[in-house]
Design a protein around this motif. Structure first.
Motif, PDB file in Angstrom:
ATOM      1  N   TRP A  23      -0.389  -0.182  -9.080  1.00  0.00           N
ATOM      2  CA  TRP A  23      -0.927   0.289 -10.358  1.00  0.00           C
ATOM      3  C   TRP A  23      -0.716  -0.744 -11.458  1.00  0.00           C
ATOM      4  CZ3 TRP A  23      -3.949   4.373  -9.975  1.00  0.00           C
ATOM      5  CH2 TRP A  23      -3.800   5.185  -8.837  1.00  0.00           C
TER       6      TRP A  23
ATOM      7  N   VAL B 269      -3.953   7.902 -14.455  1.00  0.00           N
ATOM      8  CA  VAL B 269      -4.820   6.740 -14.666  1.00  0.00           C
ATOM      9  C   VAL B 269      -6.288   7.078 -14.429  1.00  0.00           C
ATOM     10  CG1 VAL B 269      -5.369   4.401 -13.876  1.00  0.00           C
ATOM     11  CG2 VAL B 269      -2.970   5.110 -14.121  1.00  0.00           C
TER      12      VAL B 269
ATOM     13  N   SER C 269      -2.010   2.300 -17.095  1.00  0.00           N
ATOM     14  CA  SER C 269      -0.768   2.489 -16.340  1.00  0.00           C
ATOM     15  C   SER C 269       0.464   2.050 -17.126  1.00  0.00           C
ATOM     16  CB  SER C 269      -0.825   1.722 -15.017  1.00  0.00           C
ATOM     17  OG  SER C 269      -0.825   0.320 -15.228  1.00  0.00           O
TER      18      SER C 269
END
Length: 375
Positions: free
Chosen positions: A258, A291, A298
Motif C-alpha cells: 500500500w 483506500v 494510504s
C-alpha cells in the motif's frame, strides 16, 4: 494347548479383518501378547476415557491398573467439576498417569485450593486441559507459593486467576526461574510496576521464551525509540515477541503493497504497536476499504494506525461508509477519522449522523444498512 488355540484364533481374527480396521487389528494383536493388567488398561482407556486404540496402547506404557475403581474415581472428580468428555479425554491422553492419582489426597486438595482463590469450574477445566501436569505439582511446595507470588505481584487474587487463565503455564512453572529474572530485567530498564503488572496480567506467555530472546527484544524495542516508562514499550515488546522474524517481515511486506516504506511501517508501529499484531488478511482488508472504497491516501492511515485495528464489519465499514459520504460533501476532513472510529455509539450518532442529516439525509440509512450486514 488352550493357549495355542487362543492365539491361533486371534491371529485368524486379525487376518480376516477388513483393511480399514487397523485400530481393532492393533488391539487384537496387543491382547494376544500383553499382560492381563495391560489389556484391561488399554480397554479402559478406549471405552471409558475416549482414547483411540493407538493412544491407549501408548498410554498403557505409562499407567497400569487391574480394576476400574481408582480411574473411575479420578474421572468422577473431573465430571463433578463439569469437565466435558472431550476435555477429560484430552487430559488423560496427554497425562495418563493422572488415572493413578489418589482423588482425595492428591487431586481434590489442589482443585479445592484453586477454587477457593476464585477460579471457576470453566476456568479450572481450561487450565487443566492446557497443562494437565499442573495437577502433579505439589500443593504446599509449589501451587500455593506460586499462586501467592502471582497474586502479590498483581495485587489481587482475581487478577492472578485472570493472568493464569490467559497463560496457564504461569502456575505450572517455577516463577523464580521464569518470571523473576525477566521482571528484574524490566525493572532495571525503568519499566514502571504498573506496566509490568499489565504485561503479566495480559501477556504472560512471553515470559516463557529463552532469556536471550527476551533481552534481545527489549534492546530492539529501545532502539526503535520506545520509552520504557510508557505502556507502549511493553505493548511493543509483547507484539514483537508474539511472532517470528519471518512473520514480522511478511507484515512489513503487506503494508508495503500500500505504498508504505519500512521506515513508515516502523513509524506507524511506534504510534500504535498493535497495528503489527493484526493478521495479514485483516491488514489487507482494512487498507483496501480505506483506500479503494473510502478513497483515502494510504499515508492518512499510516499516520493513524489505530484506525485499522477496529472490527471491519462492526466498526470500520459502517462508520467508514458514513465518513465517505461526509468527505464527499466536504463537511469533514481526513483528520476526523480517528475520532469517528473511537467515540461511543451514542456520540458517533449525535456528532456524525444526526448533526449532518441536513447535508446528507441518507446517512442514517447508510449506517444502518452497513450495521445490518455486520450482524
Amino acid at each position: 494347548m488352550f493357549d495355542f488355540s487362543r492365539k491361533a484364533l486371534l491371529l485368524v481374527s486379525v487376518l480376516q479383518l477388513p483393511p480399514q480396521a487397523d485400530s481393532l487389528r492393533l488391539l487384537l494383536r496387543f491382547s494376544s501378547t500383553s499382560s492381563k493388567s495391560q489389556s484391561f488398561t488399554v480397554s479402559y482407556l478406549v471405552n471409558s476415557c475416549g482414547l483411540s486404540p493407538e493412544s491407549a496402547l501408548s498410554a498403557s506404557k505409562l499407567v497400569k491398573f487391574e480394576t476400574p475403581s481408582r480411574p473411575d474415581a479420578v474421572i468422577g472428580v473431573f465430571k463433578d467439576r463439569g469437565f466435558a468428555p472431550a476435555q477429560i479425554s484430552h487430559i488423560l491422553r496427554r497425562f495418563p498417569a493422572l488415572l493413578s492419582a489418589d482423588p482425595d489426597k492428591t487431586l481434590l486438595p489442589k482443585i479445592d485450593f484453586l477454587c477457593s482463590r476464585g477460579i471457576s469450574d470453566l476456568g479450572l477445566a481450561k487450565l487443566v486441559v492446557a497443562v494437565p501436569k499442573i495437577l502433579s505439582r505439589s500443593l504446599e511446595q509449589h501451587l500455593v507459593p506460586t499462586f501467592h507470588y502471582i497474586s502479590n505481584l498483581l495485587q489481587s487474587d482475581e487478577k492472578a486467576i485472570a493472568a493464569i487463565t490467559r497463560a496457564p503455564r504461569m502456575l505450572y512453572e517455577d516463577p523464580q526461574a521464569e518470571l523473576v529474572p525477566e521482571i528484574t530485567t524490566l525493572r532495571s530498564a525503568g519499566v514502571p510496576e504498573a506496566n509490568i503488572r499489565h504485561l503479566v496480567l495480559y501477556h504472560g506467555q512471553i515470559f516463557w521464551c529463552p532469556s536471550w530472546r527476551f533481552d534481545a527484544t527489549m534492546n530492539r524495542v529501545k532502539a526503535m525509540g520506545f520509552d520504557p516508562a510508557k505502556l507502549s514499550f511493553v505493548t511493543a515488546l509483547h507484539v514483537i515477541m508474539s511472532m517470528s522474524e519471518s512473520m514480522w517481515r511478511r507484515k512489513i511486506g503487506v503494508y508495503g503493497r500500500w505504498g508504505w516504506s519500512e521506515e513508515v511501517v516502523l513509524l506507524a508501529f511506534r504510534k500504535y504497536p498493535l497495528c503489527m499484531a493484526l493478521s495479514e488478511s485483516k491488514i489487507t482488508a482494512a487498507m483496501d476499504f480505506f483506500v479503494n472504497v473510502v478513497g483515502l491516501d494510504s499515508s492518512v492511515i499510516s499516520q493513524r494506525p489505530l484506525a485499522i485495528t477496529f472490527s471491519l464489519g462492526k466498526r470500520i465499514v459502517p462508520r467508514g461508509s458514513v465518513f465517505q459520504v461526509l468527505l464527499s460533501k466536504g463537511v469533514l476532513k481526513p483528520c476526523s477519522l480517528t475520532t469517528l472510529l473511537t467515540v461511543s455509539e451514542k456520540k458517533f450518532l449525535e456528532k456524525f449522523v444526526t448533526t449532518y442529516l441536513g447535508e446528507a439525509p441518507q446517512l442514517l440509512a447508510v449506517y444502518n444498512e452497513k450495521m445490518g450486514l455486520a450482524c
